[in-house]
Each structure stands twice: as C-alpha cells, then as structure tokens.
Design a protein around this motif. Sequence first.
Motif, PDB file in Angstrom:
ATOM      1  N   VAL A   1       0.842  -1.190   0.000  1.00 19.96           N
ATOM      2  CA  VAL A   1       0.000   0.000   0.000  1.00 19.96           C
ATOM      3  C   VAL A   1       0.878   1.240   0.000  1.00 19.96           C
ATOM      4  N   PHE A   2       1.851   1.275   0.896  1.00 24.12           N
ATOM      5  CA  PHE A   2       2.738   2.421   0.985  1.00 24.12           C
ATOM      6  C   PHE A   2       3.580   2.570  -0.280  1.00 24.12           C
ATOM      7  N   GLU A   3       4.061   1.446  -0.811  1.00 27.78           N
ATOM      8  CA  GLU A   3       4.873   1.489  -2.015  1.00 27.78           C
ATOM      9  C   GLU A   3       4.085   2.072  -3.187  1.00 27.78           C
ATOM     10  N   ASP A   4       2.815   1.666  -3.299  1.00 30.24           N
ATOM     11  CA  ASP A   4       1.980   2.149  -4.391  1.00 30.24           C
ATOM     12  C   ASP A   4       1.781   3.658  -4.288  1.00 30.24           C
ATOM     13  N   VAL A   5       1.472   4.141  -3.078  1.00 25.69           N
ATOM     14  CA  VAL A   5       1.283   5.580  -2.868  1.00 25.69           C
ATOM     15  C   VAL A   5       2.574   6.333  -3.146  1.00 25.69           C
ATOM     16  N   ALA A   6       3.704   5.782  -2.698  1.00 20.72           N
ATOM     17  CA  ALA A   6       4.996   6.443  -2.906  1.00 20.72           C
ATOM     18  C   ALA A   6       5.337   6.537  -4.386  1.00 20.72           C
ATOM     19  N   HIS A   7       5.064   5.464  -5.153  1.00 22.38           N
ATOM     20  CA  HIS A   7       5.351   5.477  -6.588  1.00 22.38           C
ATOM     21  C   HIS A   7       4.487   6.512  -7.308  1.00 22.38           C
ATOM     22  N   LYS A   8       3.220   6.591  -6.930  1.00 21.27           N
ATOM     23  CA  LYS A   8       2.332   7.572  -7.562  1.00 21.27           C
ATOM     24  C   LYS A   8       2.767   8.996  -7.231  1.00 21.27           C
ATOM     25  N   PHE A   9       3.183   9.186  -5.991  1.00 20.70           N
ATOM     26  CA  PHE A   9       3.645  10.507  -5.571  1.00 20.70           C
ATOM     27  C   PHE A   9       4.903  10.905  -6.343  1.00 20.70           C
ATOM     28  N   GLU A  10       5.822   9.973  -6.504  1.00 24.01           N
ATOM     29  CA  GLU A  10       7.054  10.230  -7.239  1.00 24.01           C
ATOM     30  C   GLU A  10       6.761  10.556  -8.697  1.00 24.01           C
ATOM     31  N   ALA A  11       5.841   9.795  -9.301  1.00 31.28           N
ATOM     32  CA  ALA A  11       5.480  10.046 -10.697  1.00 31.28           C
ATOM     33  C   ALA A  11       4.844  11.419 -10.856  1.00 31.28           C
ATOM     34  N   ASP A  12       4.057  11.817  -9.860  1.00 33.03           N
ATOM     35  CA  ASP A  12       3.401  13.123  -9.888  1.00 33.03           C
ATOM     36  C   ASP A  12       4.430  14.244  -9.829  1.00 33.03           C
ATOM     37  N   ILE A  13       5.434  14.103  -8.983  1.00 33.08           N
ATOM     38  CA  ILE A  13       6.499  15.110  -8.862  1.00 33.08           C
ATOM     39  C   ILE A  13       7.313  15.176 -10.155  1.00 33.08           C
ATOM     40  N   ASP A  14       7.544  14.025 -10.779  1.00 33.93           N
ATOM     41  CA  ASP A  14       8.329  13.992 -12.015  1.00 33.93           C
ATOM     42  C   ASP A  14       7.647  14.760 -13.149  1.00 33.93           C
ATOM     43  N   MET A  15       6.326  14.948 -13.051  1.00 33.41           N
ATOM     44  CA  MET A  15       5.581  15.645 -14.103  1.00 33.41           C
ATOM     45  C   MET A  15       5.404  17.133 -13.805  1.00 33.41           C
ATOM     46  N   ILE A  16       6.134  17.662 -12.838  1.00 34.99           N
ATOM     47  CA  ILE A  16       5.905  19.029 -12.370  1.00 34.99           C
ATOM     48  C   ILE A  16       6.060  20.068 -13.478  1.00 34.99           C
ATOM     49  N   LYS A  17       6.913  19.806 -14.450  1.00 36.08           N
ATOM     50  CA  LYS A  17       7.154  20.774 -15.525  1.00 36.08           C
ATOM     51  C   LYS A  17       6.037  20.801 -16.560  1.00 36.08           C
ATOM     52  N   VAL A  18       5.277  19.728 -16.660  1.00 36.31           N
ATOM     53  CA  VAL A  18       4.298  19.624 -17.748  1.00 36.31           C
ATOM     54  C   VAL A  18       2.851  19.563 -17.262  1.00 36.31           C
ATOM     55  N   LYS A  19       2.635  19.536 -15.962  1.00 35.00           N
ATOM     56  CA  LYS A  19       1.276  19.412 -15.430  1.00 35.00           C
ATOM     57  C   LYS A  19       0.452  20.670 -15.676  1.00 35.00           C
ATOM     58  N   MET A  20      -0.869  20.489 -15.656  1.00 31.82           N
ATOM     59  CA  MET A  20      -1.806  21.612 -15.695  1.00 31.82           C
ATOM     60  C   MET A  20      -2.121  21.971 -14.239  1.00 31.82           C
ATOM     61  N   HIS A  21      -1.400  22.923 -13.699  1.00 32.17           N
ATOM     62  CA  HIS A  21      -1.398  23.184 -12.265  1.00 32.17           C
ATOM     63  C   HIS A  21      -2.615  23.981 -11.804  1.00 32.17           C
ATOM     64  N   ARG A  22      -2.902  23.848 -10.500  1.00 30.62           N
ATOM     65  CA  ARG A  22      -3.840  24.725  -9.813  1.00 30.62           C
ATOM     66  C   ARG A  22      -3.047  25.874  -9.184  1.00 30.62           C
ATOM     67  N   TYR A  23      -3.756  26.947  -8.840  1.00 35.20           N
ATOM     68  CA  TYR A  23      -3.069  28.109  -8.272  1.00 35.20           C
ATOM     69  C   TYR A  23      -2.497  27.806  -6.890  1.00 35.20           C
ATOM     70  N   PRO A  24      -1.270  28.251  -6.644  1.00 40.72           N
ATOM     71  CA  PRO A  24      -0.758  28.200  -5.264  1.00 40.72           C
ATOM     72  C   PRO A  24      -1.516  29.210  -4.416  1.00 40.72           C
ATOM     73  N   THR A  25      -1.542  28.997  -3.117  1.00 43.53           N
ATOM     74  CA  THR A  25      -2.341  29.829  -2.214  1.00 43.53           C
ATOM     75  C   THR A  25      -1.975  31.299  -2.312  1.00 43.53           C
ATOM     76  N   VAL A  26      -0.699  31.613  -2.435  1.00 43.26           N
ATOM     77  CA  VAL A  26      -0.263  33.002  -2.440  1.00 43.26           C
ATOM     78  C   VAL A  26      -0.867  33.773  -3.620  1.00 43.26           C
TER      79      VAL A  26
END
Length: 522
Positions: A100-125
């Motif tokens: 369970v933890f491994e699956d969540v960690a892999h998804k989180f890592e994949a999400d971070i790897d896409m930081i340059k190309v994602k369609m982002h939401r606004y940061p709070t600031v």
Amino acid sequence: MEPDPDASWVPCEFQLSNWTMETVAWTPGFPVSSSSLSESNEIFGTPSWMQTCVPNNSSGGQLVEYYAAASEHDPIEKESSFEVELHNMQMQIHSSPIRVFEDVAHKFEADIDMIKVKMHRYPTVIRDLGVRNTVPRIVAIGPYHHNRQELKQTEQAKHVAAYHCLRQSGRSVEELYSAVVSVADDARRLYDKDVMAGIGYEDFRHMMFFDACFLVQYMVWYTDISDKEMDPSLRTFFFSNRSDINHDVLLLENQLPWQVVKTVMRFRPLPLDKFVAPWTTLLQDRHDVKKRPFALDGTYQPPHLLGLLRFYIVGRSDAKLLPKKVAKIRSLSFSVSAIELAEIGITLTANETAELVNMGLNKKGVFFAELSLAPLSLDYARASRLLNMAAFELCTVPNFLDGRVEDSAVCSYLRLLSMLVHREEDVHQLRRKGILQGGAGLTNKEALDFFTSLQSLPGGFCYTRTMVEIESYRVNRSMRTKAHAFFHKKKTTICTVLSTIVAVVSIFGTLVGILVKLKTAP
C-alpha cells in the motif's frame, strides 16, 4: 466538384442524429448518460474483496480499508484487464500491506516527475489575490472551470469554431477527432486527479476537441484579424470579446496541454511566430515603430500556451548568480528601500529591453550605480498576466536557486518592485525614473496596493543575485558609500549652509566693492 468535408455536421446541436457517422460511440459533444455514470460508480465503488480479504481486526486490514476508501473517487473507465489487475493487487496487499505504501509512494514520485508539464492549480499566495486574476470571464479552456454557469454561453462558439476548423482543414470529423483522442488520454493525467475523478473519458475527449479547436481558431484570427477566409460571425465574436479572451487564455488554471493544441494545429496550420511576437511586448504601451526581428526557439517545448508566451516575455540570460567580489560580504539583507539605495549612490532606471530577465546593478563611474529593471505599463490586464506567469514559476520550479536564471524571473521582478514601494510617493518615483510608464492604467494608490500584496512572493534567482550585487557594492565601496550616505542624509543642511556661505560671500564681495569705490573716489 467534391462536397465540403462533413457538410452535414452541425456543431451547435447535441443530438446524436446530427452526426453523420456509422460509428457513434465516440461522437464529440454527445453527453454521457446518467445511467452509464451510475453504472460506473457502482463498478468503481469499494470492491468487496477490499472489505473481506484482510481481517478487520488487523492493522494491515485497517490500512487496506483506508486505502480503498481513498480510492473510491476515481471513476476511470473499466478496462478489460481491470479485474485481473485488481486480483493481482489483492494478492499483493494480502501478502504484504507494505505494498500500500509502495503504491502511494510510486504515484507521488510520478506526480512530482511531471511538475514541468502538469496543468497546475493556483498556489495559495496567488489564489488569495482574488478572482480578478484567477477566474475566466468568458471562456473555460480545460476542465477546471468547465462547469461555471456564466461561461456556458461560449460553448456554442466553441462548436462553431470546431465546425470552421474542420471545413478549413479539408479533413473529416473522424480524422481530426481521432487525432485529438490519440493524445487526450495521455493529457488527462496532467490534470488534477480530484477534478478528473468527476469527468468520464468520453466527456474529457470531447472537451479537449472543442477547446483545442476554439483556441487554435482564435490564434489564427489573432495573427490576421482581417482574415477573409474566417467565418464573419466567428471573426466578429473574437474581435468583440478579444480583451476577455486574452485574459482567459493566460490564466494558469485555464490551459490545454500543448500536445493537444499542436495536434489541431497540424490540421489547421498557423504562423506561430507571428502569433507569439506581439505578446513579447504586452507589458508595455510603448512599442518600436520598426519591428524587431523575432524567431521561435525550436529547443523549447512548452507545457501550454501560458508557458509558451511567458518564455518569450521573460527572455533568456547568461548571467551568473554571484558577482566577482563577494569575499568581504559577511551578511546579506534581502530587503532594501529606494531611500537606502539612494543613500549609497544607487539610482533606479528603466532598461532598453522589454525582457523581464534583464535586471541588476550597473556601475556608473566611481561613486554611482544604477539598478536597472524592465519598464512596465501597469493596468489590471498586465497585473493579471504577471501574476499568472509568477504562479507558473511557483508551480514548476521546485528550487529557485537551483535552475536557470530565467526560470524565476517574473517572481524576481515582482519581488524587487514590491521591495521598493512602501508609499504612494515611491510609486511616483518609479514613474519619474521611467520604470512605470504611461498615463493610463493603475493609479499610484492602486499600484501601491498591487505591489504590497506581493511581498510574500519568494525571491527568485535574479532577485537574489541583485541583492548580492547591492551588498557587494556597499561593502567593496564602503568609504565612498558612507560618504555618499552622509551627504544624502545631510543634503538639506549642506545645501542651506552652502547657500548661506554663498550669500555671505556675495555680501562680503559687495561691501569690498563699495569700499574700493570709496577709496578711489576723488
């Protein structure tokens, strides 16, 4: 004479009978039925095996149940191999809850790897600065604002744009739509998962198709607003709503993945360099009569339209982080006022280029230096564009000091201006120095409110380098800066004393002249 491609297609109607195709399962614009959504929810609710395969009284069972509950919101279409994959996952989780933890960690890592190309939401600031800068006025591009009622009126224009995009491309509906679908499923993963959980695959494909056609048609119109080939009604719609559309297509949360846009552009080509060039000077009212040469950089692959335009507005720089002489610096202040700069002989000036990345300290002789910034004609539209470009940087650059100079140039530019402005008199000083240009736009009070609202922005690469340059100038010319500071602080007194001395000398000279005349008189 061959008939027009898909002449029977009526884009503004949503009934299935209006689509002249043999296969109707993928029909663009046809809504997914409520029964299919209900069936999807039943299928993708918490699987029974997740509730029974591990005893509830075990720690592993509680973790699995928690994981299952967290997964209930994902109504992704069922694939033929889905049951087999679930069975394999069941066996893995049953044998080792750490999966369970491994699956969540892999998804989180994949999400971070896409930081340059994602369609982002606004940061709070940025989101805290209000809807004026974050919410579209007339058109929703992509899923984040798709259900806003006030934007529904433009959905018809999207279908009209798609219709004329198809006619002018000379290709069939099936061909263009299939090309969009081939990239849409991959583009889906770039959007926020919670938002995607409420949108089925077919609905998302339709959205990508119509939104991309609308955006490309607008870009075609923008390159030549007198284009006679474009439908007159669509041309009128674009022209009468150009200010709102320009605002909306540069919002961070109103973007399409660039691969989707490029796919439609293959069918409806446009001179992209001609579209981008006018945007490079959008922060200024003053433009050169003779247009500067402009060429696209083929090495840059933008994530979306906002990223593309920001790249050319910011510009590029080979500047390094630190000046040569920094050995004597023992501490560094990340804030300095315009008054403090003036005291040590640093004046503000507007540089000759419109590129935001070109900022920093330039030495002028022995006793003086200039802090140079790109000029800005500030109004609400440009304020919104600056904020959205800054939001893009905040979302895509994990560490401002561990990247290229231009990666955080907008945040640096805004942070420097917010540092220099504390009173309306400071805003007036920026106008006197030519950094704020033009008589229209925000008043001094409005500009002050805008800049002071940005003081929580992080300092970017250029900002940090500029502060190091200022401190280095102060330390390495300590005697001269102290002397300049003394004269700057006491200039009123010094001027008064000098005026008095001049007056006394003048009076003394007059008396001497009178005495000389008296002595020489017969």
